[in-house]
Write a protein that holds these residues in place. Structure first.
Motif, PDB file in Angstrom:
ATOM      1  N   VAL B 372     -42.184  25.184 -13.213  1.00  0.00           N
ATOM      2  CA  VAL B 372     -41.248  26.396 -12.325  1.00  0.00           C
ATOM      3  C   VAL B 372     -40.497  25.626 -11.703  1.00  0.00           C
ATOM      4  O   VAL B 372     -40.870  24.495 -10.898  1.00  0.00           O
ATOM      5  CB  VAL B 372     -42.413  27.205 -11.319  1.00  0.00           C
ATOM      6  N   GLY B 373     -39.127  25.940 -11.375  1.00  0.00           N
ATOM      7  CA  GLY B 373     -38.106  25.229 -10.487  1.00  0.00           C
ATOM      8  C   GLY B 373     -38.693  25.759  -9.038  1.00  0.00           C
ATOM      9  O   GLY B 373     -39.096  26.393  -8.691  1.00  0.00           O
ATOM     10  N   LEU B 374     -38.064  24.494  -8.329  1.00  0.00           N
ATOM     11  CA  LEU B 374     -38.222  24.651  -6.654  1.00  0.00           C
ATOM     12  C   LEU B 374     -36.699  24.850  -6.075  1.00  0.00           C
ATOM     13  O   LEU B 374     -35.757  24.563  -6.598  1.00  0.00           O
ATOM     14  CB  LEU B 374     -38.640  23.329  -6.315  1.00  0.00           C
ATOM     15  N   GLN B 375     -36.934  25.629  -5.106  1.00  0.00           N
ATOM     16  CA  GLN B 375     -35.656  25.962  -4.516  1.00  0.00           C
ATOM     17  C   GLN B 375     -35.401  25.112  -2.984  1.00  0.00           C
ATOM     18  O   GLN B 375     -36.317  25.057  -2.366  1.00  0.00           O
ATOM     19  CB  GLN B 375     -35.950  27.436  -4.214  1.00  0.00           C
ATOM     20  N   TRP B 376     -34.075  24.682  -3.026  1.00  0.00           N
ATOM     21  CA  TRP B 376     -33.883  23.952  -1.808  1.00  0.00           C
ATOM     22  C   TRP B 376     -33.390  24.675  -0.807  1.00  0.00           C
ATOM     23  O   TRP B 376     -33.291  26.089  -0.998  1.00  0.00           O
ATOM     24  CB  TRP B 376     -32.741  22.964  -2.152  1.00  0.00           C
ATOM     25  N   PRO B 377     -33.669  24.381   0.438  1.00  0.00           N
ATOM     26  CA  PRO B 377     -34.072  23.024   0.920  1.00  0.00           C
ATOM     27  C   PRO B 377     -35.557  22.854   0.693  1.00  0.00           C
ATOM     28  O   PRO B 377     -36.535  23.580   0.740  1.00  0.00           O
ATOM     29  CB  PRO B 377     -33.748  22.934   2.556  1.00  0.00           C
ATOM     30  N   CYS B 378     -35.749  21.483   0.141  1.00  0.00           N
ATOM     31  CA  CYS B 378     -37.078  21.030   0.020  1.00  0.00           C
ATOM     32  C   CYS B 378     -37.225  19.493   0.344  1.00  0.00           C
ATOM     33  O   CYS B 378     -36.804  18.466  -0.362  1.00  0.00           O
ATOM     34  CB  CYS B 378     -37.241  21.153  -1.622  1.00  0.00           C
ATOM     35  N   THR B 379     -37.502  19.154   1.471  1.00  0.00           N
ATOM     36  CA  THR B 379     -37.280  18.082   2.278  1.00  0.00           C
ATOM     37  C   THR B 379     -38.242  17.029   2.053  1.00  0.00           C
ATOM     38  O   THR B 379     -37.930  15.623   2.130  1.00  0.00           O
ATOM     39  CB  THR B 379     -37.055  18.069   3.610  1.00  0.00           C
ATOM     40  N   ASP B 380     -39.369  17.080   1.501  1.00  0.00           N
ATOM     41  CA  ASP B 380     -40.263  16.121   1.015  1.00  0.00           C
ATOM     42  C   ASP B 380     -41.339  16.601   0.080  1.00  0.00           C
ATOM     43  O   ASP B 380     -41.361  17.935  -0.213  1.00  0.00           O
ATOM     44  CB  ASP B 380     -41.086  15.643   2.250  1.00  0.00           C
ATOM     45  N   ARG B 381     -41.947  15.601  -0.610  1.00  0.00           N
ATOM     46  CA  ARG B 381     -42.881  16.193  -1.796  1.00  0.00           C
ATOM     47  C   ARG B 381     -44.161  17.137  -1.441  1.00  0.00           C
ATOM     48  O   ARG B 381     -44.487  17.703  -2.487  1.00  0.00           O
ATOM     49  CB  ARG B 381     -43.754  14.767  -2.190  1.00  0.00           C
ATOM     50  N   GLU B 382     -44.276  17.409  -0.125  1.00  0.00           N
ATOM     51  CA  GLU B 382     -45.279  18.309   0.192  1.00  0.00           C
ATOM     52  C   GLU B 382     -44.708  19.844   0.367  1.00  0.00           C
ATOM     53  O   GLU B 382     -45.203  20.646   0.515  1.00  0.00           O
ATOM     54  CB  GLU B 382     -46.243  18.049   1.364  1.00  0.00           C
ATOM     55  N   HIS B 383     -43.357  19.579   0.727  1.00  0.00           N
ATOM     56  CA  HIS B 383     -42.244  20.848   0.958  1.00  0.00           C
ATOM     57  C   HIS B 383     -42.394  21.884  -0.114  1.00  0.00           C
ATOM     58  O   HIS B 383     -42.296  21.389  -1.448  1.00  0.00           O
ATOM     59  CB  HIS B 383     -41.165  20.529   1.192  1.00  0.00           C
ATOM     60  N   PRO B 384     -42.850  23.116  -0.070  1.00  0.00           N
ATOM     61  CA  PRO B 384     -43.132  24.136  -1.155  1.00  0.00           C
ATOM     62  C   PRO B 384     -41.681  24.784  -1.855  1.00  0.00           C
ATOM     63  O   PRO B 384     -41.639  25.415  -2.631  1.00  0.00           O
ATOM     64  CB  PRO B 384     -43.991  25.214  -0.444  1.00  0.00           C
ATOM     65  N   GLY B 385     -40.700  24.429  -0.944  1.00  0.00           N
ATOM     66  CA  GLY B 385     -39.306  25.027  -1.322  1.00  0.00           C
ATOM     67  C   GLY B 385     -39.190  26.125  -0.601  1.00  0.00           C
ATOM     68  O   GLY B 385     -39.955  26.449   0.275  1.00  0.00           O
ATOM     69  N   SER B 386     -37.764  26.626  -0.775  1.00  0.00           N
ATOM     70  CA  SER B 386     -37.426  27.713   0.340  1.00  0.00           C
ATOM     71  C   SER B 386     -36.772  29.030  -0.511  1.00  0.00           C
ATOM     72  O   SER B 386     -35.760  29.091  -0.928  1.00  0.00           O
ATOM     73  CB  SER B 386     -36.340  27.161   1.219  1.00  0.00           C
ATOM     74  N   PRO B 387     -37.908  29.892  -0.589  1.00  0.00           N
ATOM     75  CA  PRO B 387     -37.391  31.152  -1.228  1.00  0.00           C
ATOM     76  C   PRO B 387     -36.271  31.822  -0.496  1.00  0.00           C
ATOM     77  O   PRO B 387     -35.613  32.421  -0.923  1.00  0.00           O
ATOM     78  CB  PRO B 387     -38.770  31.911  -1.204  1.00  0.00           C
ATOM     79  N   TYR B 388     -36.345  31.839   0.757  1.00  0.00           N
ATOM     80  CA  TYR B 388     -35.236  32.411   1.776  1.00  0.00           C
ATOM     81  C   TYR B 388     -34.836  31.512   2.920  1.00  0.00           C
ATOM     82  O   TYR B 388     -35.687  30.716   3.307  1.00  0.00           O
ATOM     83  CB  TYR B 388     -35.607  33.886   2.165  1.00  0.00           C
ATOM     84  N   LEU B 389     -33.531  31.683   3.288  1.00  0.00           N
ATOM     85  CA  LEU B 389     -33.059  30.648   4.327  1.00  0.00           C
ATOM     86  C   LEU B 389     -33.173  31.339   5.532  1.00  0.00           C
ATOM     87  O   LEU B 389     -33.290  32.447   5.838  1.00  0.00           O
ATOM     88  CB  LEU B 389     -31.471  30.415   3.836  1.00  0.00           C
ATOM     89  N   TYR B 390     -32.839  30.484   6.636  1.00  0.00           N
ATOM     90  CA  TYR B 390     -32.843  30.990   7.860  1.00  0.00           C
ATOM     91  C   TYR B 390     -33.964  31.603   8.580  1.00  0.00           C
ATOM     92  O   TYR B 390     -33.852  32.508   9.267  1.00  0.00           O
ATOM     93  CB  TYR B 390     -31.590  31.765   8.232  1.00  0.00           C
ATOM     94  N   ALA B 391     -35.096  31.040   8.015  1.00  0.00           N
ATOM     95  CA  ALA B 391     -36.497  31.746   8.630  1.00  0.00           C
ATOM     96  C   ALA B 391     -36.473  31.341   9.848  1.00  0.00           C
ATOM     97  O   ALA B 391     -37.192  32.407  10.293  1.00  0.00           O
ATOM     98  CB  ALA B 391     -37.712  31.127   7.636  1.00  0.00           C
ATOM     99  N   ASP B 392     -36.212  30.304  10.358  1.00  0.00           N
ATOM    100  CA  ASP B 392     -36.447  30.087  11.713  1.00  0.00           C
ATOM    101  C   ASP B 392     -35.246  30.451  12.610  1.00  0.00           C
ATOM    102  O   ASP B 392     -35.500  31.326  13.324  1.00  0.00           O
ATOM    103  CB  ASP B 392     -36.672  28.438  11.915  1.00  0.00           C
TER     104      ASP B 392
END
Lengths: 351, 535
Positions: B372-392
């Motif tokens: 399954v593809g990963l969604q950026w931003p994904c900043t390191d190997r442990e990062h799960p990827g970002s389904p949606y932006l601007y969560a913070d």
């Protein structure tokens, strides 16, 4: 979560979950034919029936929901029902010509040791011909599970297909008996993808592959036709090294196994005779002539270097493309910014 | 808001409670994504479609805002007018995460729904109802495509949408956001990878620090002078600023506006290198060298889809004849030009260089995207990827989304007595861009082979045109013939054509005045007249 009994064992599942899924999670696989997880529960073919305590007759696991205290048995009289049902469906299937197409019914018959009973099948149903060049329908292979019609209604939400007639003459037809080209059918092939018996089938562009479709190589990839990025399986004939069909799996996240007409059928450009197969260089006669890679690369490099020397690097523009991969676009911008010494790299898909 | 990308994910669409689809004929341009919208409606979501045409989705819509082409800013400002007037905005979000609302408040105060009705043709009551529904629902999402961006006021349109999203706080959680549906398979990835004159890979600005970073990584100096955008390259063909082009999978003689003018400019080039699957108008006439390239099925790599998901592309069949994978051709050409690049054995080697240099992609590696593809931003190997932006919070430096007040500007070319019709353009389901691929698919062509122009019955009667008749369309820049497709999809005074047909290139008619900031051409509005063609 509620507790219920499955073949004598107490198990738990979310209340309201379809029994077929709850059982599968506890290791009990209940075969289905008319069921498709994309579609609403239907319970039409009865292949998935199970005994439920207190019910006067067996119930379809694909349309029965888990409630607290439900007592389900999948191993009492159920295998016999299933075998009988399979045999009945097979008898309607005798005149079918499913070729090497995937066929859930025949797979099930093999597993259950079911054979068509020795009764005369119904007369062959009237064949169906359609002038579209992508999909065909074989009424004799159809078990009237209605998955195709339900797909058009529930997923596409169009009225491309309907179930017409009764009893032995019943069959699936494009709405009002028009050609598939003249209805609101978009030729997405969703009906084909959900058909369990190969009754709706690909009319292969180059004729059907000689071997069973399951012996084709499968390569998972990403569709090239829009920004949705549907995940697809390219089926390649190992003998000819050509793509013969494209499918998708319901488990693929972005598209859930759905495709559109381009993604499913418009792959033949890959093997089109117009494809460029040799580098070309324009000669002094003004025409493009085939040449070797070494020559073409040398001419290209000299030409670009010449323009750079005469007019400066800013006089060279690079147009990259959304058709290309990430890696290729990365290398193209690196080529522009290093070898050509310009930031002038863009594309026609700048929007 | 901070990033040029769709905020949310495709699977989230089916859980939306309210969807505003504006300038997107989703069922034709993104048919499989549209299935999620259909699913959402089936699960009870409210759908509102804003489009000059009666597109398929209007059948499912609770309301169709049939605005005049190019009047989007009026419509959106009026919706915001209602929201602020009735106090439906999200005050908490505005206070914590945005800045400069007052500037927008001041402007939209003048955009009343009643006046909007005059300009856009959309009833004031529909504007009010849409504003209330959108502001009142938490899982409310906006979807747009080129109907918003292919205008001279592209940036204005996007700012308007962004204002609307920020004032209602519809950002940073599931099933909401501002979703630009990307038209092409890897248009997101093309920009992510840095095929753009204003950014290095990964949207890293071309400043001194980054020039140093890339110069160190690549072992050569990086030029200082800014590069040309596409529209600047096209105008540079004429004034001699641009003398050579390297075209990879591109056909500007078809796809660029005012195509006759582009064609003339291409003729002035000293040197053209083309790399493609087929010969096209541009390479046949202008290329000095043509490299035979690879289709998606003949190479390994990745495409990034509209939800920022990096998906694997895999080699399934060999390239025909001597054709080569495009990435190998670029490496070969770099070597021929004397560049000292590292040895790239596989596409994965190339990916790793990109990911090492681009922080928001560094966590995405081939071994993680096998299934399954990963969604950026994904900043390191442990990062799960970002389904949606601007969560913070929004990704701008201030951490706040900025409101940009936008005033309405009419489309550049208005209909007049000589050219009384507005022509708008777009895609259809059965073809893809200049259709070099789909026109080679007979089974698909059966559904749509001839160029066609959509005309309202009222106009057709006045001009004596019947269904299927050939009609000539004439603009100030060119003319073409197409078959009349008469129906209510367009309103009187508007005609619509698809862009795919080589024998009737709609870009012979369109004009090339684009958005002043980003150069996006106004494909969506130009003035034409119609003439029946004698049979």
């Amino acid at each position: 979560m509620v507790k219920f009994s499955l073949d004598g064992k107490t198990v738990s599942a979310p209340e309201g979950e379809l029994l077929v899924y709850a059982a599968a999670r506890h290791g009990v696989f209940i075969p289905t034919l008319c069921h498709d997880e994309k579609l609403d529960p239907y319970g039409g073919c009865r292949m998935c029936v199970v005994d439920v305590e207190g019910s006067p007759r067996p119930l379809p696991a694909c349309a029965t929901r888990v409630t607290a205290g439900l007592a389900v048995s999948t191993n009492s009289s159920v295998p016999q029902y299933r075998k009988t049902l399979t045999e009945m469906l097979l008898s309607e299937h005798l005149n079918a010509n499913p070729g090497g197409r995937p066929n859930e019914l025949l797979d099930m018959a093999e597993e259950l040791g079911a054979a068509a009973p020795l009764i005369l099948p119904d007369a062959k149903r009237e064949p169906y011909e359609d002038r579209n060049r992508l999909m065909g329908y074989d009424p004799d292979a159809c078990i009237l599970c209605n998955r195709c019609v339900r797909y058009t209604q529930e997923v596409m939400q169009c009225s491309a297909l309907s179930l017409e007639g009764r009893g032995p003459t019943a069959r699936i037809v494009p709405t009002h008996g028009h050609s598939w080209l003249d209805t609101e059918c978009e030729l997405c092939g969703g009906c084909l993808s959900t058909c369990p018996t190969g009754a709706i089938y690909e009319k292969f562009h180059e004729g059907a592959p000689p071997q069973h479709e399951r012996s084709l190589d499968q390569v998972k990839s990403t569709c090239t036709f829009c920004g949705v990025g549907c995940q697809i399986d390219l089926h390649v004939d190992p003998a000819t090294k050509r793509i013969v069909k494209v499918t998708s799996d319901p488990g693929y996240v972005s598209n859930e196994g759905n495709l559109c007409v381009k993604g499913r059928f418009a792959f033949n450009f890959v093997h089109h005779p117009d494809r460029l197969t040799q580098p070309l260089v324009r000669g002094e006669d003004g025409e493009l002539h085939p040449t070797s890679w070494d020559d073409a690369l040398r001419v290209a490099a000299e030409g670009l270097r010449g323009v750079k020397e005469r007019h400066g690097p800013q006089a060279i523009g690079v147009l990259a493309s959304a058709r290309l991969t990430m890696e290729e676009n990365f290398l193209l911008q690196k080529l522009a910014r290093t070898a050509l010494e310009t930031h002038s790299i863009h594309s026609c898909e700048a929007t | 808001m901070g990033r040029g990308a769709t905020t949310n994910s495709i699977p989230e669409i089916e859980n939306c409670k309210f969807m505003l689809v504006i300038g997107s004929n989703t069922t034709e341009a993104h048919p499989v994504l549209a299935l999620r919208m259909k699913k959402a409606v089936r699960k009870g979501a409210t759908l509102v479609v804003a489009d000059p045409r009666k597109i398929w989705l209007t059948k499912l819509a609770k309301r169709h805002l049939q605005l005049r082409p190019g009047s989007d800013v009026w419509l959106l400002n009026a919706i915001m007018h209602v929201i602020l007037e009735e106090g439906l905005q999200d005050e908490d979000y505005i206070r914590e995460y945005t800045e400069d609302l007052d500037a927008v408040r001041e402007v939209v105060a003048r955009y009343t729904p009643e006046q909007a009705e005059q300009v856009t043709g959309v009833p004031a009551a529909d504007i009010v109802a849409t504003a209330r529904e959108y502001a009142g629902e938490r899982k409310a999402a906006i979807f747009y495509t080129l109907g918003i961006t292919e205008h001279a006021c592209a940036i204005d349109n996007i700012w308007s949408l962004s204002n609307l999203v920020l004032m209602t706080g519809h950002l940073g959680y599931e099933s909401t956001g501002l979703n630009a549906l990307r038209g092409q398979n890897n248009v997101q990835g093309l920009n992510d990878a840095g095929a753009n004159p204003t950014y290095f890979p990964g949207y890293q600005t071309i400043d001194e620090e980054n020039r140093r970073k890339f110069s160190e990584a690549w072992g050569v100096p990086i030029p200082e002078r800014p590069g040309y955008r596409l529209d600047q390259m096209m105008s540079g063909l004429h004034d001699g600023r641009v003398r050579a082009l390297y075209l990879v999978g591109e056909n500007p003689a078809h796809t660029e506006p005012n195509a006759h003018h582009v064609e003339e400019g291409l003729g002035k080039l000293e040197f053209v290198v083309a790399q493609d699957l087929f010969l096209n108008e541009t390479s046949r006439a202008h290329a000095n060298v043509v490299f035979p390239a690879s289709s998606f099925a003949e190479k390994d790599g990745t495409f990034t889809n509209t939800e920022r998901r990096v998906n694997r592309v895999r080699k399934a069949v060999p390239c025909p004849g001597e054709a080569r994978e495009d990435w190998r051709i670029v490496v070969d050409l770099a070597r021929a030009l004397g560049a000292r690049w590292p040895e790239y054995r596989t596409s994965e080697d190339v990916w790793n260089e990109f990911a090492d240099l681009s922080p928001n992609w560094s966590g995405i590696r081939y071994d993680r995207i096998e299934e399954v593809g990963l969604q950026w931003p994904c900043t390191d190997r442990e990062h799960p990827g970002s389904p949606y932006l601007y969560a913070d919070r929004p990704a701008r430096a201030s951490g706040r989304g900025k409101f940009y007040p936008v005033e309405y500007k009419p489309p550049i070319e208005q209909p007049d007595s000589e050219f009384p019709f507005v022509l708008s353009t777009g895609r259809t389901l059965y073809h893809y861009n200049s259709a070099t691929m789909t026109m080679r698919e007979p089974g698909v062509l059966d559904k749509q082979e001839d160029p066609f122009v959509e005309i309202n019955p009222e106009d057709a009667v006045a001009l004596g045109i019947r269904e299927g008749d050939w009609v000539r369309l004439v603009s100030r820049r060119g003319d073409l013939e197409a078959r009349a497709a008469i129906g209510e999809r367009v309103f009187p005074g508007l005609v619509w054509m698809a862009l795919h047909f080589a024998q009737a290139k709609v870009n012979w008619l369109t004009h090339d005045v684009g958005d002043p900031l980003i150069g996006t051409p106004e494909y969506k509005v130009c003035a034409v007249r119609l003439e029946p063609v004698a049979p």
